[in-house]
Design a protein around this motif. Sequence first.
Motif, PDB file in Angstrom:
ATOM      1  N   ALA A   9     -13.799 -31.701 -31.245  1.00  0.00           N
ATOM      2  CA  ALA A   9     -13.446 -32.267 -32.650  1.00  0.00           C
ATOM      3  C   ALA A   9     -12.166 -33.076 -32.509  1.00  0.00           C
ATOM      4  O   ALA A   9     -11.945 -33.797 -33.342  1.00  0.00           O
ATOM      5  CB  ALA A   9     -13.722 -31.321 -33.779  1.00  0.00           C
ATOM      6  N   PHE A  10     -11.170 -32.495 -31.842  1.00  0.00           N
ATOM      7  CA  PHE A  10      -9.920 -33.096 -31.994  1.00  0.00           C
ATOM      8  C   PHE A  10      -9.857 -34.537 -31.328  1.00  0.00           C
ATOM      9  O   PHE A  10      -9.414 -35.329 -31.907  1.00  0.00           O
ATOM     10  CB  PHE A  10      -8.971 -32.187 -31.075  1.00  0.00           C
ATOM     11  CG  PHE A  10      -8.250 -30.981 -31.896  1.00  0.00           C
ATOM     12  CD1 PHE A  10      -7.298 -31.173 -32.703  1.00  0.00           C
ATOM     13  CD2 PHE A  10      -8.812 -29.988 -31.488  1.00  0.00           C
ATOM     14  CE1 PHE A  10      -6.728 -30.098 -33.434  1.00  0.00           C
ATOM     15  CE2 PHE A  10      -8.222 -28.702 -32.073  1.00  0.00           C
ATOM     16  CZ  PHE A  10      -7.339 -28.974 -33.397  1.00  0.00           C
ATOM     17  N   ILE A  11     -10.823 -34.779 -30.428  1.00  0.00           N
ATOM     18  CA  ILE A  11     -11.099 -35.971 -29.844  1.00  0.00           C
ATOM     19  C   ILE A  11     -11.875 -36.749 -30.762  1.00  0.00           C
ATOM     20  O   ILE A  11     -11.507 -37.970 -30.979  1.00  0.00           O
ATOM     21  CB  ILE A  11     -11.541 -36.009 -28.186  1.00  0.00           C
ATOM     22  CG1 ILE A  11     -10.543 -34.948 -27.599  1.00  0.00           C
ATOM     23  CG2 ILE A  11     -11.891 -37.213 -27.646  1.00  0.00           C
ATOM     24  CD1 ILE A  11     -11.311 -34.618 -26.314  1.00  0.00           C
ATOM     25  N   ALA A  12     -12.856 -36.097 -31.232  1.00  0.00           N
ATOM     26  CA  ALA A  12     -13.855 -36.973 -31.974  1.00  0.00           C
ATOM     27  C   ALA A  12     -13.098 -37.792 -33.086  1.00  0.00           C
ATOM     28  O   ALA A  12     -13.665 -38.871 -33.651  1.00  0.00           O
ATOM     29  CB  ALA A  12     -14.933 -36.329 -32.333  1.00  0.00           C
ATOM     30  N   GLY A  13     -12.264 -36.950 -33.961  1.00  0.00           N
ATOM     31  CA  GLY A  13     -11.560 -37.547 -35.133  1.00  0.00           C
ATOM     32  C   GLY A  13     -11.289 -38.910 -34.762  1.00  0.00           C
ATOM     33  O   GLY A  13     -11.088 -39.925 -35.367  1.00  0.00           O
ATOM     34  N   PRO A  14     -10.044 -38.989 -33.689  1.00  0.00           N
ATOM     35  CA  PRO A  14      -9.480 -40.126 -33.679  1.00  0.00           C
ATOM     36  C   PRO A  14     -10.314 -41.188 -33.160  1.00  0.00           C
ATOM     37  O   PRO A  14     -10.100 -42.389 -33.397  1.00  0.00           O
ATOM     38  CB  PRO A  14      -8.474 -39.868 -32.536  1.00  0.00           C
ATOM     39  CG  PRO A  14      -8.018 -38.321 -32.660  1.00  0.00           C
ATOM     40  CD  PRO A  14      -9.433 -37.890 -33.191  1.00  0.00           C
ATOM     41  N   GLN A  49     -12.074 -42.959 -36.060  1.00  0.00           N
ATOM     42  CA  GLN A  49     -11.117 -43.530 -36.796  1.00  0.00           C
ATOM     43  C   GLN A  49     -10.939 -44.956 -36.008  1.00  0.00           C
ATOM     44  O   GLN A  49     -11.022 -46.236 -36.768  1.00  0.00           O
ATOM     45  CB  GLN A  49      -9.770 -43.049 -36.909  1.00  0.00           C
ATOM     46  CG  GLN A  49      -9.491 -42.110 -37.777  1.00  0.00           C
ATOM     47  CD  GLN A  49      -7.925 -41.591 -37.916  1.00  0.00           C
ATOM     48  OE1 GLN A  49      -7.710 -40.697 -37.288  1.00  0.00           O
ATOM     49  NE2 GLN A  49      -7.120 -42.310 -38.552  1.00  0.00           N
ATOM     50  N   LEU A  50     -10.945 -44.964 -34.820  1.00  0.00           N
ATOM     51  CA  LEU A  50     -10.950 -46.140 -33.846  1.00  0.00           C
ATOM     52  C   LEU A  50     -12.138 -47.019 -34.008  1.00  0.00           C
ATOM     53  O   LEU A  50     -12.187 -48.335 -33.882  1.00  0.00           O
ATOM     54  CB  LEU A  50     -10.600 -46.032 -32.479  1.00  0.00           C
ATOM     55  CG  LEU A  50      -8.995 -45.381 -32.320  1.00  0.00           C
ATOM     56  CD1 LEU A  50      -8.988 -44.814 -31.012  1.00  0.00           C
ATOM     57  CD2 LEU A  50      -7.860 -46.681 -32.537  1.00  0.00           C
ATOM     58  N   ASP A  51     -13.144 -46.396 -34.170  1.00  0.00           N
ATOM     59  CA  ASP A  51     -14.474 -47.209 -34.098  1.00  0.00           C
ATOM     60  C   ASP A  51     -15.468 -46.487 -35.094  1.00  0.00           C
ATOM     61  O   ASP A  51     -16.394 -45.687 -34.836  1.00  0.00           O
ATOM     62  CB  ASP A  51     -15.198 -47.028 -32.913  1.00  0.00           C
ATOM     63  CG  ASP A  51     -16.441 -48.021 -32.708  1.00  0.00           C
ATOM     64  OD1 ASP A  51     -16.830 -48.437 -33.662  1.00  0.00           O
ATOM     65  OD2 ASP A  51     -17.076 -48.159 -31.565  1.00  0.00           O
ATOM     66  N   PRO A  52     -15.401 -46.753 -36.586  1.00  0.00           N
ATOM     67  CA  PRO A  52     -16.210 -46.125 -37.415  1.00  0.00           C
ATOM     68  C   PRO A  52     -17.575 -46.341 -37.473  1.00  0.00           C
ATOM     69  O   PRO A  52     -18.342 -45.725 -38.080  1.00  0.00           O
ATOM     70  CB  PRO A  52     -15.521 -46.709 -39.079  1.00  0.00           C
ATOM     71  CG  PRO A  52     -14.168 -47.353 -38.664  1.00  0.00           C
ATOM     72  CD  PRO A  52     -14.179 -47.973 -36.986  1.00  0.00           C
ATOM     73  N   ASP A  80     -23.476 -40.460 -35.248  1.00  0.00           N
ATOM     74  CA  ASP A  80     -23.052 -39.165 -34.715  1.00  0.00           C
ATOM     75  C   ASP A  80     -23.324 -38.938 -33.139  1.00  0.00           C
ATOM     76  O   ASP A  80     -22.448 -38.316 -32.433  1.00  0.00           O
ATOM     77  CB  ASP A  80     -23.590 -38.123 -35.575  1.00  0.00           C
ATOM     78  CG  ASP A  80     -23.024 -38.036 -36.980  1.00  0.00           C
ATOM     79  OD1 ASP A  80     -21.998 -38.423 -37.207  1.00  0.00           O
ATOM     80  OD2 ASP A  80     -23.688 -37.335 -37.814  1.00  0.00           O
ATOM     81  N   THR A  81     -24.542 -39.454 -32.807  1.00  0.00           N
ATOM     82  CA  THR A  81     -24.860 -39.459 -31.315  1.00  0.00           C
ATOM     83  C   THR A  81     -23.948 -40.131 -30.348  1.00  0.00           C
ATOM     84  O   THR A  81     -23.622 -39.656 -29.412  1.00  0.00           O
ATOM     85  CB  THR A  81     -26.441 -40.043 -31.207  1.00  0.00           C
ATOM     86  OG1 THR A  81     -27.160 -39.414 -31.817  1.00  0.00           O
ATOM     87  CG2 THR A  81     -26.983 -39.839 -29.467  1.00  0.00           C
ATOM     88  N   LYS A  82     -23.699 -41.552 -30.737  1.00  0.00           N
ATOM     89  CA  LYS A  82     -22.879 -42.260 -29.823  1.00  0.00           C
ATOM     90  C   LYS A  82     -21.245 -41.757 -29.900  1.00  0.00           C
ATOM     91  O   LYS A  82     -20.378 -41.577 -28.859  1.00  0.00           O
ATOM     92  CB  LYS A  82     -22.699 -43.576 -30.525  1.00  0.00           C
ATOM     93  CG  LYS A  82     -24.028 -44.317 -29.944  1.00  0.00           C
ATOM     94  CD  LYS A  82     -23.912 -45.862 -30.707  1.00  0.00           C
ATOM     95  CE  LYS A  82     -25.463 -46.699 -30.366  1.00  0.00           C
ATOM     96  NZ  LYS A  82     -25.298 -47.920 -30.750  1.00  0.00           N
TER      97      LYS A  82
END
Length: 196
Positions: A133-138, A141-144, A148-150
């Motif tokens: 989740a720490f990685i997924a958050g940023p 943000q970079l690619d809104p 969820d799957t991608k």
Amino acid sequence: MTGRQKAKSEETQRRVLEAAISAVETGGMEAVQIRKIAAQAGYSVGSVYKHYEDQDALIAAVDTVTLGRIKASMSEAVDGIEDPIEQLKALARTYLAFARNHRNLWKTLFTHQLPEGRETPESHIQGTVNLLAFIAGPLKQLDPGLDDTKLSVRTRTCFAALHGLVAISLEERFVGLPDDEMDREMMFLVERLAGK
């Protein structure tokens, strides 16, 4: 079980787990032997088995603690950082530092496998989810536009790439890099993975 008995049981479990963590830190996964852990914790072998089914269960509990420690380090690393690329860079540096400073715990986390047919403890699964989740958050943000799957796939890809670089570096094989080059190349990797 009375409150006093419960407290005593929890204390036994805590001390056994602490002894196992200490064993892994100093001697790696192979150092987790039930008799030695029991002696180090000051309990009988039977007391250990009351709380942990076997050696694998005890190592899995150590792995869960390791995941929690990595999570705490990552949380501290990104505290106050708003820019998603800088967050990812801080996470990468923190992950490398944890692996270097706690090599045996880190290595055990990724080399220990439960016997076939044995389910991974829920605490271990949740610990892994928390880290990703720490990685997924940023990344989100970079690619809104990532669904969820991608996002899940991109997150796992980024983690796998960074983990591979860290693992090779720690093995100090011929492809390992000196510290200054490692940091520069790790930042290069983060920027490319983040699409920048």
